[in-house]
Design an enzyme around this catalytic site. Structure first.
Site, PDB file in Angstrom:
ATOM      1  N   LYS A 141      13.354 121.004  48.540  1.00 48.28           N
ATOM      2  CA  LYS A 141      11.998 121.341  48.191  1.00 48.28           C
ATOM      3  C   LYS A 141      12.290 122.175  46.703  1.00 48.28           C
ATOM      4  O   LYS A 141      12.926 122.903  46.333  1.00 48.28           O
ATOM      5  CB  LYS A 141      11.747 122.670  49.097  1.00 48.28           C
ATOM      6  CG  LYS A 141      10.578 123.444  48.631  1.00 48.28           C
ATOM      7  CD  LYS A 141       9.924 124.682  49.280  1.00 48.28           C
ATOM      8  CE  LYS A 141      10.645 125.845  48.428  1.00 48.28           C
ATOM      9  NZ  LYS A 141       9.982 125.820  47.121  1.00 48.28           N
ATOM     10  N   GLY A 195      18.369 130.131  43.174  1.00 45.31           N
ATOM     11  CA  GLY A 195      17.194 130.953  42.915  1.00 45.31           C
ATOM     12  C   GLY A 195      17.623 132.370  42.530  1.00 45.31           C
ATOM     13  O   GLY A 195      18.739 132.797  42.190  1.00 45.31           O
ATOM     14  N   THR A 240      18.114 136.544  43.032  1.00 45.49           N
ATOM     15  CA  THR A 240      18.888 137.465  43.921  1.00 45.49           C
ATOM     16  C   THR A 240      17.771 137.793  45.022  1.00 45.49           C
ATOM     17  O   THR A 240      18.385 137.813  46.420  1.00 45.49           O
ATOM     18  CB  THR A 240      19.566 138.478  43.407  1.00 45.49           C
ATOM     19  OG1 THR A 240      20.587 137.866  42.305  1.00 45.49           O
ATOM     20  CG2 THR A 240      20.477 139.378  44.167  1.00 45.49           C
ATOM     21  N   GLU A 244      23.192 130.333  45.128  1.00 45.99           N
ATOM     22  CA  GLU A 244      23.404 130.548  43.673  1.00 45.99           C
ATOM     23  C   GLU A 244      22.557 131.457  42.957  1.00 45.99           C
ATOM     24  O   GLU A 244      21.189 130.817  43.044  1.00 45.99           O
ATOM     25  CB  GLU A 244      23.598 129.293  42.947  1.00 45.99           C
ATOM     26  CG  GLU A 244      24.894 128.118  43.652  1.00 45.99           C
ATOM     27  CD  GLU A 244      26.247 128.786  42.956  1.00 45.99           C
ATOM     28  OE1 GLU A 244      26.003 129.975  42.213  1.00 45.99           O
ATOM     29  OE2 GLU A 244      27.374 128.383  43.328  1.00 45.99           O
ATOM     30  N   CYS A 279      20.493 130.463  34.580  1.00 53.19           N
ATOM     31  CA  CYS A 279      21.323 131.455  35.170  1.00 53.19           C
ATOM     32  C   CYS A 279      22.572 132.278  34.628  1.00 53.19           C
ATOM     33  O   CYS A 279      22.832 133.141  34.615  1.00 53.19           O
ATOM     34  CB  CYS A 279      21.821 130.946  36.676  1.00 53.19           C
ATOM     35  SG  CYS A 279      22.834 129.405  36.587  1.00 53.19           S
ATOM     36  N   GLU A 288      17.662 141.221  34.642  1.00 51.87           N
ATOM     37  CA  GLU A 288      17.937 139.927  34.286  1.00 51.87           C
ATOM     38  C   GLU A 288      16.485 139.401  33.564  1.00 51.87           C
ATOM     39  O   GLU A 288      15.625 139.102  34.172  1.00 51.87           O
ATOM     40  CB  GLU A 288      18.090 138.798  35.410  1.00 51.87           C
ATOM     41  CG  GLU A 288      18.201 137.441  35.063  1.00 51.87           C
ATOM     42  CD  GLU A 288      18.339 136.418  36.126  1.00 51.87           C
ATOM     43  OE1 GLU A 288      17.813 136.496  37.160  1.00 51.87           O
ATOM     44  OE2 GLU A 288      19.103 135.366  36.132  1.00 51.87           O
TER      45      GLU A 288
HETATM   46  P1  NAD Z   1      12.934 132.070  42.948  1.00 54.93           P
HETATM   47  O1  NAD Z   1      13.921 132.841  43.893  1.00 54.93           O
HETATM   48  O2  NAD Z   1      11.594 132.776  42.683  1.00 54.93           O
HETATM   49  O3  NAD Z   1      12.398 130.503  43.503  1.00 54.93           O
HETATM   50  C1  NAD Z   1      13.606 129.665  43.798  1.00 54.93           C
HETATM   51  C2  NAD Z   1      13.214 128.850  44.930  1.00 54.93           C
HETATM   52  O4  NAD Z   1      13.045 129.626  46.376  1.00 54.93           O
HETATM   53  C3  NAD Z   1      11.862 128.177  44.874  1.00 54.93           C
HETATM   54  O5  NAD Z   1      11.712 126.875  45.075  1.00 54.93           O
HETATM   55  C4  NAD Z   1      11.003 129.003  45.610  1.00 54.93           C
HETATM   56  O6  NAD Z   1       9.628 128.227  46.071  1.00 54.93           O
HETATM   57  C5  NAD Z   1      11.702 129.117  46.785  1.00 54.93           C
HETATM   58  N1  NAD Z   1      11.298 130.470  47.473  1.00 54.93           N
HETATM   59  C6  NAD Z   1      10.483 131.566  47.312  1.00 54.93           C
HETATM   60  N2  NAD Z   1      10.341 132.134  48.490  1.00 54.93           N
HETATM   61  C7  NAD Z   1      11.157 131.789  49.321  1.00 54.93           C
HETATM   62  C8  NAD Z   1      11.808 132.324  50.740  1.00 54.93           C
HETATM   63  N3  NAD Z   1      11.095 133.388  51.011  1.00 54.93           N
HETATM   64  N4  NAD Z   1      12.523 131.597  51.183  1.00 54.93           N
HETATM   65  C9  NAD Z   1      13.312 130.293  50.631  1.00 54.93           C
HETATM   66  N5  NAD Z   1      12.939 130.017  49.392  1.00 54.93           N
HETATM   67  C10 NAD Z   1      11.942 130.591  48.869  1.00 54.93           C
HETATM   68  O7  NAD Z   1      13.782 131.918  41.510  1.00 54.93           O
HETATM   69  P2  NAD Z   1      12.975 131.243  40.431  1.00 54.93           P
HETATM   70  O8  NAD Z   1      12.314 132.341  39.748  1.00 54.93           O
HETATM   71  O9  NAD Z   1      12.348 129.736  40.612  1.00 54.93           O
HETATM   72  O10 NAD Z   1      14.280 130.728  39.541  1.00 54.93           O
HETATM   73  C11 NAD Z   1      14.899 131.879  38.714  1.00 54.93           C
HETATM   74  C12 NAD Z   1      15.968 132.233  39.308  1.00 54.93           C
HETATM   75  O11 NAD Z   1      17.265 131.476  39.582  1.00 54.93           O
HETATM   76  C13 NAD Z   1      16.741 133.348  38.319  1.00 54.93           C
HETATM   77  O12 NAD Z   1      17.282 134.562  38.768  1.00 54.93           O
HETATM   78  C14 NAD Z   1      18.242 132.465  37.934  1.00 54.93           C
HETATM   79  O13 NAD Z   1      19.376 133.254  37.443  1.00 54.93           O
HETATM   80  C15 NAD Z   1      18.406 132.086  39.280  1.00 54.93           C
HETATM   81  N6  NAD Z   1      19.047 130.529  39.103  1.00 54.93           N
HETATM   82  C16 NAD Z   1      20.541 130.833  39.547  1.00 54.93           C
HETATM   83  C17 NAD Z   1      21.216 129.616  39.265  1.00 54.93           C
HETATM   84  C18 NAD Z   1      22.811 129.579  39.674  1.00 54.93           C
HETATM   85  O14 NAD Z   1      23.356 128.552  39.893  1.00 54.93           O
HETATM   86  N7  NAD Z   1      23.282 130.682  40.045  1.00 54.93           N
HETATM   87  C19 NAD Z   1      20.677 128.492  38.598  1.00 54.93           C
HETATM   88  C20 NAD Z   1      19.602 128.576  38.201  1.00 54.93           C
HETATM   89  C21 NAD Z   1      18.828 129.653  38.441  1.00 54.93           C
END
Ligand code: NAD
Length: 468
Positions: free
Chosen positions: A168, A219, A221, A241, A275, A371
């Site tokens: 997804k 995504g 935290t 992650e 990230c 962040e």
């Molecule tokens: P997000 O958590 O809003 O979304 C990530 C994904 O989760 C999306 O596909 C979203 O549709 C989905 N999602 C939303 N609600 C959900 C739920 N209740 N259950 C399961 N999935 C759900 O994150 P974002 O804003 O898209 O991305 C940015 C964040 O990702 C930042 O905090 C960044 O640091 C982190 N990130 C971490 C890494 C890593 O490897 N550690 C890499 C890239 C980004």
């Protein structure tokens, strides 16, 4: 306008509804993207479950051959995928191209690994073996900052280990993933790879689905915690992650002129939406003024714009929500520190924010404590190294960090004290598929990449045989 489709059970399938995807550089619609209903998500999981017995019984060499074909397809279609990635994500075309080739390289890396049966003991009384078996259906959830690259952390190892997968992408960046799905659909058996989309409303259902055995999530935290809760009922395997607030610590033996471009790149690559970007910078007071001035000069000279325009170094923020959040953090930082580059936002269309450097700011300001995930860097001074490490560690995150010094012994000593999953010395933000990657504290759980990144998609099984 190109038509996009979901991939369910080997068929390109329209969504039950559609949603708009917008180019963040122009705020114009790029496509009506299919949006899956929960029923379509369930069909995708069902087809992955049905494909699992057959796929898991194929020889690992056969599965690797499929991943190699996928790598070839990615490379052969790199221009189209990169263009689409720039249009939906915002990053410069050159960076999008690097991401596409990186995705292929990560696929190839995983095909170099094996999951051999390990003989733990072969003695007179018994033979004990450790096997690595696939889990079943994997749910993979990807964010919008590196939609293709982060998929390559999950899809190749999941498949090579013998699992099937439902992927997804994030709601603002589904198009490159769906085009990728269409390109590879004929080289993977039906149901082995499925793609669904949503408007942030199906992640929870995918996580909690009783037939999903493992969730691999990248995504924030906050969402990671929801995934963990959603997976708890059935004790699913999870890899998380998550976010970070990486600190860089620069000692006083560093030449500001030489280090500033590297530090700048570590913080502002992908418009700060990484990230493992450097999100807080601690600079020794002896070189603080000079370093701030160097960083501000680079920030002022950096061309920002539409990623499709030649010469663009930094594109827009990916989406309106993130754009508004970063603007808010900058407004607050104006009260808490001194802005020496950027800080103003134009009224032109597009989610553009010029690279912003904030000095004389401290912990307690949201820009330091949270962040930012955008092009704004707080630069703080310190007088002794132990204090700098203490401040760097005083956060609930622990993804990455770095120490910069001409004295490698000193830098190593400080790196040992930093509480993070990865600590770099004299660099930041380097990822390699062969190096395990994961966060400490609230930056994650489990490991991606490297051999462990493959093993996380397996269940260890011991066979313990008595010998007469
Ligand atoms: P997000 O958590 O809003 O979304 C990530 C994904 O989760 C999306 O596909 C979203 O549709 C989905 N999602 C939303 N609600 C959900 C739920 N209740 N259950 C399961 N999935 C759900 O994150 P974002 O804003 O898209 O991305 C940015 C964040 O990702 C930042 O905090 C960044 O640091 C982190 N990130 C971490 C890494 C890593 O490897 N550690 C890499 C890239 C980004």
């Amino acid at each position: 306008m190109t038509e996009y489709r979901l991939l369910i059970n080997g068929e390109m399938t329209p969504g039950d509804t559609t949603m708009e995807v917008v180019n963040p550089a122009t705020e114009e619609k790029i496509a009506d993207c299919p949006r899956s209903s929960e029923a379509q998500l369930n069909l995708a999981v069902e087809s992955a479950k049905a494909a699992f017995p057959g796929w898991s019984k194929t020889a690992i060499e056969e599965r690797k051959a499929v991943i190699l074909k996928i790598a070839d397809i990615i490379e052969a279609n790199s221009s189209e995928l990169a263009q689409l990635l720039t249009e939906e994500q915002g990053k410069p075309l050159e960076a999008a191209t690097t991401e596409v080739f990186g995705m292929a390289a990560f696929c190839r890396y995983f095909t170099s690994l094996d999951l051999p049966v390990e003989v733990l003991e072969d003695s007179e009384g018994r033979k004990v073996e450790s096997h690595r078996n696939p889990l079943g259906v994997v749910g993979a959830i990807v964010p919008w900052n590196f939609p293709l690259m982060l998929m390559a952390f999950k899809l190749p190892p999941a498949l090579i280990a013998g699992n099937t997968i439902v992927l997804k992408p994030a709601p603002t960046t589904p198009l490159s993933s769906l085009r990728f799905a269409e390109l590879i659909k004929d080289v993977v058996p039906a149901g082995v790879v499925n793609f669904v989309t949503d408007a942030n409303d199906l992640g929870a259902a995918l996580t909690a689905h009783p037939d999903v055995r493992k969730v691999s999530f990248t995504g924030s935290t906050a969402t990671g915690a929801k995934v963990m809760a959603g997976a708890a009922g059935l004790l699913k395997r999870i890899t998380l992650e998550l976010g970070g607030n990486d600190a860089g610590i620069v000692l006083n033996d560093v030449d500001p002129k030489e280090a500033a471009p590297k530090l700048f790149d570590s913080a502002f690559q992908n418009t700060g939406q990484v990230c493992i970007a450097m999100k807080r910078l601690y600079v020794h007071e002896d070189i603080y003024d000079e370093m701030c001035a160097e960083l501000a000069t680079i920030a002022d000279e950096t061309p920002i714009g539409n990623g499709l325009d030649q010469g663009t170094k930094l594109g827009p923020l990916n989406n309106k929500m993130q754009y508004e959040r970063v603007k808010e953090l900058i407004e607050e930082a104006k009260q808490d520190g001194n802005i020496i580059a950027g800080g103003d936002v134009s009224d032109e269309p597009g989610y553009f924010i010029r690279p912003t450097i904030v000095r004389d700011i401290k912990e307690g300001s949201r820009l330091v404590d949270e962040e930012q995930f955008g092009p704004v860097l707080p630069v703080m001074s310190f007088s002794n190294e132990e204090e700098a490490v203490e401040r760097a560690n005083a956060t609930s995150w622990g993804l990455g960090g770095s120490v910069w010094s001409a004295n490698l012994d000193k830098a190593y000593e400080l790196a040992e004290q930093m509480d993070a999953g990865t600590v770099w010395i004299n660099k930041h933000l380097e990822l390699d598929p062969s190096i395990p990657f994961g966060g400490s504290k609230q930056s994650g759980l489990g490991t991606e990449l490297g051999e462990e990144g493959l093993e996380e998609f397996t269940q260890r099984k011991i066979i313990n045989m008595a010998k007469a």
